[in-house]
Design a protein around this motif. Structure first.
Motif, short mmCIF file in Angstrom:
data_model
loop_
_atom_site.label_atom_id
_atom_site.label_comp_id
_atom_site.label_asym_id
_atom_site.label_seq_id
_atom_site.Cartn_x
_atom_site.Cartn_y
_atom_site.Cartn_z
N GLU A 119 0.90 -1.06 0.08
CA GLU A 119 0.19 -0.03 0.15
C GLU A 119 0.84 1.28 -0.04
N GLY A 120 0.31 2.38 -0.62
CA GLY A 120 0.73 3.59 -0.43
C GLY A 120 0.60 4.18 -1.72
N LYS A 121 -0.07 5.40 -1.92
CA LYS A 121 -0.27 5.93 -3.21
C LYS A 121 0.79 7.12 -3.89
N ARG A 122 1.46 7.69 -2.83
CA ARG A 122 2.38 8.69 -3.58
C ARG A 122 3.75 8.24 -2.91
N GLY A 123 4.67 8.39 -3.53
CA GLY A 123 6.28 8.15 -3.08
C GLY A 123 6.53 6.71 -2.94
N ASP A 124 7.66 6.52 -2.55
CA ASP A 124 8.31 5.17 -2.22
C ASP A 124 7.30 4.69 -1.04
N MET A 125 7.25 3.49 -1.41
CA MET A 125 6.14 2.39 -0.33
C MET A 125 7.20 2.24 0.94
N THR A 126 6.87 2.21 1.93
CA THR A 126 7.86 2.04 3.23
C THR A 126 7.08 0.86 3.98
#
Length: 274
Positions: free
Chosen positions: A62-69
């Motif tokens: 999950e994660g829409k913007r930027g690198d996933m963490t």
């Protein structure tokens, strides 16, 4: 809990289990499970979920913007075996309905660059390689080289050493990207441990193994009495060695539920090797 191929109304799942009502990773509080949802809607965020040629399912974090963490749902997937959480994979089937694909184990993860985010900017995505639990239980090798000598070694290994491998108590926890290898090798160790414990007889009906296999050992099959949240995809405390007839009965018999309960009540898997 869920039937493979069956469809479930998403709101019904959330009403019964709790957790987030939006997004693809649902982590109900105080429940030993995580619900993963895959579907075409994720493509707008650069997701390309799907089955790989090695039999694993590639699932984007999950994660829409930027690198996933590794936060929230991504951490939950990565650490699900440590936390005793089952992974259940669903796909969007029709409006507000989800089709159940099966229970999975997170074998490893990859960091994939150049995946566009919601704004079209390239970023690094976390891609989880999910292994079907049944494939782990059946000894699928997932491309891992395994020789006859490896198999023989498990049969000749000292009991204490084999027990350590089977219970996962030997050595340190592997890095996440190596877990698929560890899961496979532990599965092999559990199988050898349980078959050695059975001493050539079905632990359900006590009949002798029907034949001798290519390794010169009595042929029996392993059957799992409990699932991941009850002790891991493989745990010798909850695995029994059974003849093919009893194995089919445990899965497909009209009395399968009662039969499995009887096996648990007998506490057969708690017997240890001498």
């Amino acid at each position: 809990m869920f039937d493979v191929g069956a469809e479930y109304r998403r709101t019904d799942l959330h009403d019964a289990l709790g957790g987030q009502r939006q997004g693809g990773i649902n982590t109900p509080r105080d429940r030993p499970l995580i619900l993963l949802v895959t579907g075409e809607s994720g493509t707008e965020y650069g997701y390309a979920d799907g089955w790989a040629s090695d039999g694993t399912f590639r699932y984007y974090g999950e994660g829409k913007r930027g690198d996933m963490t590794f936060v929230r749902g991504n951490t939950a997937i990565r650490d699900h075996t440590v936390n005793g959480k089952d992974l259940h994979l669903f796909e969007s089937s029709r409006a507000r309905f989800l089709r159940y694909l099966g229970q999975m184990v997170c074998g490893r993860y990859e960091l994939v660059g150049g995946v566009p985010d919601v704004d079209g900017n390239p970023r690094t995505a976390i891609v989880f390689c999910l292994v079907p639990l049944e494939s782990v239980a059946d000894g699928h090798d997932f491309g891992i080289r395994w020789s006859d000598s490896d198999e023989v070694e498990l049969w000749e290994m000292p009991v204490a050493e084999l027990s350590g491998l089977a219970t996962g108590s030997a050595g340190e926890e592997p890095p996440a990207h190596a877990v698929v290898t560890t899961v496979f090798r532990r599965s092999r160790a559990v199988r050898a441990f349980v078959l050695r414990r059975a001493r050539g007889s079905c632990e359900a009906c006590r009949a002798k193994a029907p034949f001798i296999d290519s390794f010169g050992k009595p042929f029996l099959e392993t059957h799992h009495l409990r699932r991941l949240s009850d002790g891991g995809p493989d745990d010798p405390d909850w695995v029994v060695a059974v003849c093919p007839n009893c194995h089919r009965r445990a899965h497909h018999g009209f009395d399968a539920k009662r039969f499995n309960e009887q096996l648990i009540d007998l506490q057969l898997p708690r017997r240890r090797l001498d």
